[in-house]
Structures are given as C-alpha cells and as structure tokens.
Scaffold this motif. Sequence first.
Motif, PDB file in Angstrom:
ATOM      1  N   SER A   3      43.087  32.042  46.041  1.00  0.00           N
ATOM      2  CA  SER A   3      43.590  33.012  47.023  1.00  0.00           C
ATOM      3  C   SER A   3      44.262  32.303  48.198  1.00  0.00           C
ATOM      4  O   SER A   3      45.143  32.863  48.851  1.00  0.00           O
ATOM      5  CB  SER A   3      42.461  33.908  47.522  1.00  0.00           C
ATOM      6  OG  SER A   3      41.449  33.145  48.146  1.00  0.00           O
ATOM      7  N   THR A   4      43.863  31.053  48.461  1.00  0.00           N
ATOM      8  CA  THR A   4      44.500  30.303  49.551  1.00  0.00           C
ATOM      9  C   THR A   4      45.964  29.995  49.241  1.00  0.00           C
ATOM     10  O   THR A   4      46.794  29.940  50.144  1.00  0.00           O
ATOM     11  CB  THR A   4      43.748  28.989  49.807  1.00  0.00           C
ATOM     12  OG1 THR A   4      43.570  28.294  48.558  1.00  0.00           O
ATOM     13  CG2 THR A   4      42.392  29.250  50.435  1.00  0.00           C
ATOM     14  N   GLU A  31      39.140  35.813  37.053  1.00  0.00           N
ATOM     15  CA  GLU A  31      39.234  36.864  38.065  1.00  0.00           C
ATOM     16  C   GLU A  31      40.644  36.905  38.646  1.00  0.00           C
ATOM     17  O   GLU A  31      41.406  35.945  38.543  1.00  0.00           O
ATOM     18  CB  GLU A  31      38.223  36.627  39.187  1.00  0.00           C
ATOM     19  CG  GLU A  31      38.462  35.337  39.954  1.00  0.00           C
ATOM     20  CD  GLU A  31      37.517  35.185  41.131  1.00  0.00           C
ATOM     21  OE1 GLU A  31      37.045  36.225  41.631  1.00  0.00           O
ATOM     22  OE2 GLU A  31      37.287  34.045  41.552  1.00  0.00           O
ATOM     23  N   ASN A  32      40.953  38.044  39.253  1.00  0.00           N
ATOM     24  CA  ASN A  32      42.239  38.222  39.915  1.00  0.00           C
ATOM     25  C   ASN A  32      42.091  37.769  41.358  1.00  0.00           C
ATOM     26  O   ASN A  32      41.507  38.467  42.184  1.00  0.00           O
ATOM     27  CB  ASN A  32      42.654  39.697  39.842  1.00  0.00           C
ATOM     28  CG  ASN A  32      44.042  39.943  40.411  1.00  0.00           C
ATOM     29  OD1 ASN A  32      44.570  39.123  41.146  1.00  0.00           O
ATOM     30  ND2 ASN A  32      44.614  41.078  40.072  1.00  0.00           N
ATOM     31  N   VAL A  33      42.635  36.583  41.663  1.00  0.00           N
ATOM     32  CA  VAL A  33      42.448  36.027  43.013  1.00  0.00           C
ATOM     33  C   VAL A  33      43.213  36.826  44.063  1.00  0.00           C
ATOM     34  O   VAL A  33      42.911  36.734  45.258  1.00  0.00           O
ATOM     35  CB  VAL A  33      42.866  34.543  43.066  1.00  0.00           C
ATOM     36  CG1 VAL A  33      41.961  33.695  42.201  1.00  0.00           C
ATOM     37  CG2 VAL A  33      44.322  34.362  42.673  1.00  0.00           C
ATOM     38  N   PRO A  41      49.146  25.559  38.249  1.00  0.00           N
ATOM     39  CA  PRO A  41      48.501  26.002  37.005  1.00  0.00           C
ATOM     40  C   PRO A  41      47.725  27.288  37.254  1.00  0.00           C
ATOM     41  O   PRO A  41      46.987  27.389  38.238  1.00  0.00           O
ATOM     42  CB  PRO A  41      47.564  24.834  36.651  1.00  0.00           C
ATOM     43  CG  PRO A  41      48.182  23.647  37.327  1.00  0.00           C
ATOM     44  CD  PRO A  41      48.785  24.173  38.597  1.00  0.00           C
ATOM     45  N   ILE A  42      47.896  28.258  36.385  1.00  0.00           N
ATOM     46  CA  ILE A  42      47.313  29.575  36.646  1.00  0.00           C
ATOM     47  C   ILE A  42      45.789  29.520  36.719  1.00  0.00           C
ATOM     48  O   ILE A  42      45.165  30.280  37.458  1.00  0.00           O
ATOM     49  CB  ILE A  42      47.775  30.604  35.582  1.00  0.00           C
ATOM     50  CG1 ILE A  42      47.420  32.019  36.042  1.00  0.00           C
ATOM     51  CG2 ILE A  42      47.209  30.285  34.215  1.00  0.00           C
ATOM     52  CD1 ILE A  42      48.060  33.106  35.217  1.00  0.00           C
ATOM     53  N   GLN A  43      45.171  28.583  35.986  1.00  0.00           N
ATOM     54  CA  GLN A  43      43.710  28.491  36.028  1.00  0.00           C
ATOM     55  C   GLN A  43      43.207  27.778  37.280  1.00  0.00           C
ATOM     56  O   GLN A  43      42.009  27.763  37.540  1.00  0.00           O
ATOM     57  CB  GLN A  43      43.194  27.789  34.772  1.00  0.00           C
ATOM     58  CG  GLN A  43      43.434  28.603  33.499  1.00  0.00           C
ATOM     59  CD  GLN A  43      42.758  28.009  32.287  1.00  0.00           C
ATOM     60  OE1 GLN A  43      42.293  26.877  32.301  1.00  0.00           O
ATOM     61  NE2 GLN A  43      42.724  28.788  31.203  1.00  0.00           N
ATOM     62  N   HIS A  94      49.557  40.949  41.955  1.00  0.00           N
ATOM     63  CA  HIS A  94      48.305  41.604  41.578  1.00  0.00           C
ATOM     64  C   HIS A  94      48.383  42.139  40.154  1.00  0.00           C
ATOM     65  O   HIS A  94      47.445  41.973  39.355  1.00  0.00           O
ATOM     66  CB  HIS A  94      47.992  42.726  42.556  1.00  0.00           C
ATOM     67  CG  HIS A  94      46.600  43.263  42.418  1.00  0.00           C
ATOM     68  ND1 HIS A  94      46.255  44.212  41.471  1.00  0.00           N
ATOM     69  CD2 HIS A  94      45.447  42.965  43.092  1.00  0.00           C
ATOM     70  CE1 HIS A  94      44.976  44.480  41.571  1.00  0.00           C
ATOM     71  NE2 HIS A  94      44.457  43.740  42.541  1.00  0.00           N
ATOM     72  N   SER A  95      49.493  42.785  39.796  1.00  0.00           N
ATOM     73  CA  SER A  95      49.650  43.341  38.447  1.00  0.00           C
ATOM     74  C   SER A  95      49.672  42.243  37.392  1.00  0.00           C
ATOM     75  O   SER A  95      49.045  42.359  36.336  1.00  0.00           O
ATOM     76  CB  SER A  95      50.941  44.163  38.364  1.00  0.00           C
ATOM     77  OG  SER A  95      50.902  45.254  39.244  1.00  0.00           O
ATOM     78  N   ALA A  96      50.419  41.166  37.674  1.00  0.00           N
ATOM     79  CA  ALA A  96      50.516  40.069  36.707  1.00  0.00           C
ATOM     80  C   ALA A  96      49.168  39.382  36.519  1.00  0.00           C
ATOM     81  O   ALA A  96      48.793  39.026  35.392  1.00  0.00           O
ATOM     82  CB  ALA A  96      51.567  39.063  37.166  1.00  0.00           C
ATOM     83  N   LEU A  97      48.426  39.182  37.599  1.00  0.00           N
ATOM     84  CA  LEU A  97      47.122  38.515  37.497  1.00  0.00           C
ATOM     85  C   LEU A  97      46.076  39.425  36.867  1.00  0.00           C
ATOM     86  O   LEU A  97      45.158  38.951  36.189  1.00  0.00           O
ATOM     87  CB  LEU A  97      46.674  38.040  38.874  1.00  0.00           C
ATOM     88  CG  LEU A  97      47.507  36.885  39.463  1.00  0.00           C
ATOM     89  CD1 LEU A  97      47.120  36.596  40.892  1.00  0.00           C
ATOM     90  CD2 LEU A  97      47.362  35.626  38.597  1.00  0.00           C
ATOM     91  N   ASP A  98      46.198  40.734  37.058  1.00  0.00           N
ATOM     92  CA  ASP A  98      45.328  41.677  36.350  1.00  0.00           C
ATOM     93  C   ASP A  98      45.504  41.528  34.844  1.00  0.00           C
ATOM     94  O   ASP A  98      44.530  41.516  34.082  1.00  0.00           O
ATOM     95  CB  ASP A  98      45.658  43.117  36.767  1.00  0.00           C
ATOM     96  CG  ASP A  98      44.570  43.723  37.642  1.00  0.00           C
ATOM     97  OD1 ASP A  98      43.539  43.058  37.867  1.00  0.00           O
ATOM     98  OD2 ASP A  98      44.749  44.858  38.102  1.00  0.00           O
ATOM     99  N   ALA A  99      46.772  41.421  34.426  1.00  0.00           N
ATOM    100  CA  ALA A  99      47.060  41.245  33.003  1.00  0.00           C
ATOM    101  C   ALA A  99      46.528  39.907  32.499  1.00  0.00           C
ATOM    102  O   ALA A  99      46.068  39.794  31.358  1.00  0.00           O
ATOM    103  CB  ALA A  99      48.568  41.352  32.756  1.00  0.00           C
ATOM    104  N   ALA A 100      46.576  38.882  33.345  1.00  0.00           N
ATOM    105  CA  ALA A 100      46.051  37.569  32.956  1.00  0.00           C
ATOM    106  C   ALA A 100      44.543  37.617  32.740  1.00  0.00           C
ATOM    107  O   ALA A 100      44.004  36.935  31.852  1.00  0.00           O
ATOM    108  CB  ALA A 100      46.402  36.535  34.027  1.00  0.00           C
ATOM    109  N   VAL A 101      43.848  38.424  33.542  1.00  0.00           N
ATOM    110  CA  VAL A 101      42.401  38.608  33.355  1.00  0.00           C
ATOM    111  C   VAL A 101      42.136  39.266  32.000  1.00  0.00           C
ATOM    112  O   VAL A 101      41.236  38.849  31.245  1.00  0.00           O
ATOM    113  CB  VAL A 101      41.796  39.447  34.498  1.00  0.00           C
ATOM    114  CG1 VAL A 101      40.339  39.796  34.198  1.00  0.00           C
ATOM    115  CG2 VAL A 101      41.897  38.694  35.823  1.00  0.00           C
ATOM    116  N   LYS A 102      42.904  40.298  31.674  1.00  0.00           N
ATOM    117  CA  LYS A 102      42.728  40.993  30.397  1.00  0.00           C
ATOM    118  C   LYS A 102      43.010  40.069  29.208  1.00  0.00           C
ATOM    119  O   LYS A 102      42.407  40.192  28.146  1.00  0.00           O
ATOM    120  CB  LYS A 102      43.644  42.214  30.331  1.00  0.00           C
ATOM    121  CG  LYS A 102      43.238  43.331  31.284  1.00  0.00           C
ATOM    122  CD  LYS A 102      44.189  44.516  31.183  1.00  0.00           C
ATOM    123  CE  LYS A 102      43.764  45.629  32.129  1.00  0.00           C
ATOM    124  NZ  LYS A 102      44.693  46.788  32.066  1.00  0.00           N
TER     125      LYS A 102
END
Length: 417
Positions: free
Chosen positions: A136-137, A177-179, A130-132, A163-171
Amino acid sequence: MPRKRKSERAGWGEGQIQQLAEDKWLVRASGGTDAGGRRIRPSRIVYGSRRTAVSALRQLQEELDTGTYIPPENMTLGDWLREWFQAEYGCAVGDPRETILKTAKGSGTTASRYESIIRLHIIPSIGNVPIQRLRSTHLRHYFDEVGKTQSMTTLELHYMVLHSALDAAVKERLVRENVASSMMGKPTRDRNDSPADVLENCWEAEEAARFLAVAKEAGPQWAAFFTLALDSGMRKGELCGLQWKDIDWEAGTVRIERSLVRASKEPVFGPVKNRRPRTIMIAPETLALLKAHRKHQIEIKLRMGEAYNDFGLVFAKEPDKYRRQDVIGRPLQANNLGEREFLRLIKKAGVRPIKFHGLRHTCATLLLKARVPVHYVAARLGHTDVGTTLRIYAHAIPSGEREMLEDLRRALGLFQK
C-alpha cells in the motif's frame, strides 16, 4: 456428503479443466517438464461459464507454447494490468483510442479512460514493481506524486483502476490481498449523485416551470430538448444519443438504449450507464413538442439536401450564423451544453443556476414529492436498484413515508457501509 468436484482431463499436453463451484473453474495447462524432470502445470482460477473456462485454458496454453507465459512470482504490476485490461475490455493497452471506443466490451469511454491511465501514468510510475511485492505504501507514494498535477476526480479514477485490477488478481490467486483496500487516504470526491449535490442542484416546481416557459421560446429543438430532460430524467449523453426510431408515437414512449460517447464527424455511441436499456412513458405535452421539433428538422433537411449529416438523431446541430454548414446534423456536443444554451436560458428565466445534471435531480425529486412509488422513479432514471434511488433522494420523500422507507432499507440491507 460434500459435492464432488467435476474434473475433465484432456490428453497429454492439452491441459485440464476442473469445476470448483458454480461458475468457478480451475484451468491447468501443460508445459512439458523442467530441467529437474518436474511437470510444468501453471493454473488459473476462472469465473463464468464452461465456455469461458475453455477459452481461458486455450489462452494459457498458447502463452506456454509461444513463450509469453509469465510465472506469478515474476509478474509485475504492469504485466498484470495489461492482462487484466485485455480480459476485462477485449482490447489491449496501447490500442488506438478510436479502436477502443468502437470495439471495447461495455462502455468505450470508460475503457478509453482506463487505458490512458494505465499506459500514461500507472505503468511508467509503478509498473515495474512485482505484483507479489506490491504494498500500500507504493500506492500511497504514487497518489502523492500524481496528485500534484491531477484533480481529485481523476485520482479517484486511478484508484478505481488499481482497485479493480487488484481485486481480479486476488481472485486469480496471484496475490493474497488487495493492497488498494488497505491504503490510507484513498482519493474521494463529491459525486453528481450525492445527497448534498442533489440539494444544491435541484429546482422547485415553480423554478422548473419558469425555465421551461423560456426554453419554449428558444425554438422547437430547445423546447423539446429541455422539456424531455425534465420529463424523463435522462442523462445528458442519453439525450444526445437519442434517435427518432427510439420514439413510439402511438404508445407515447421513449426507448433509452444508447449514449453519445464522442461527437465527431463519425459519432461514437455506447451503451447507457449500467448497460440496462429502458423504455419510459412521456407526457403528451412532451410528445407534442417532439413532433413540432421533428417537423422543423425535416424542413432543415429538405432545405439542405445531401449537405445534412443525417444520423437519425432527435437532437442535432442546426444552422445558425456562427456555425459551419458542414457540421449541420451532427450530434450536439454534450460537454458544451451546460456552458452555452443551458446557462443562457437560466439567466433569461431568472432562476437559480444549477448543473445540467440537476435537471435529472429535479425530475426525480418532483416525482417523489408527488408520491410516485420509488420503484417507478428508479426504473425511469435507470437505477440498477431501488436502494440507489433511496440513498440519493431520501430528502424528497414525504416525511410520513420516509420513516417507513428507512425501516425498509434496514430490512433489505440497503444502507451503504
């Protein structure tokens, strides 16, 4: 007084669009009510124009209406990667490679690489997390496993995707946060455009002149090809994607607006890096070699007639005793240039071996040593800003000007953090 937020409410069941800031919108769809009588109003943050927000609202409403909407608390990393890739590149994870190469927004090659990384590696390994709850582990374990079979260059691409996909998830406010940013031991590699790579793969003027003297004896095409490479600083894919219509003979300029993506029976071309076409002036001697090469190519076309595969390319496969006739006229295979003709000419010229990309480094270095203004060199190379040129080629700037430019970099905040 604080600026009042603009809000537009449609009719019941049609959703709402609210402007939060310039180019930032909150879209809220309507899904009726749940078992407790509470209204179902999922929302998303959207960046861009109002048209982009309207399109996002329609998509969200359609997901609700068709039962494909996934609440954030239930969304997995795999779900998000599929949604992000579709929004970012305009095609789906699982689409055929040819479809992605031809229809992707931006670079088809990049989209195809990212799609295969998502489909073949990330989703099978950690796609069900689950994305939430992603930590980082999870990513560290993923890179430890993938690193057993993949190169550092490939691992860096995997990291860029995540990193790019998780940045978009933060937005989108799916996660706080982007883990990937906090992961220990991020994969890194030496880049083609690092200062160390430049110093290792760059000729002095005398070496470049010796190489060109030998290249001119190799035939009209190679004479024009390698002279243009050193004159223009063009990337390998840009040279292989150049067409005759891009040359303005009267003005003495070349328009660089496409790059070869795939050299096949039906070649695939994409935009240049950074998606910024440019027009540059070339030396009269280079123009003369291109004219001589064009005359030679026309003779080949007349001799072969309809058997010639005419894609309007400046540099294309020519007849030789080892080549099938049905491939004549197709694009040069960019991935083989460094191992074949380039290496052969280097040995014949007796110069220091460098990578093909080193021709670009040599062009930039010789221009800067000749005190050509940095912004002209940046424009010629297609760099998005002068800071990139300064970072890569600072060693080539004469010492008196180097200190001045270092001060300029500090003033403009161009130092990499």
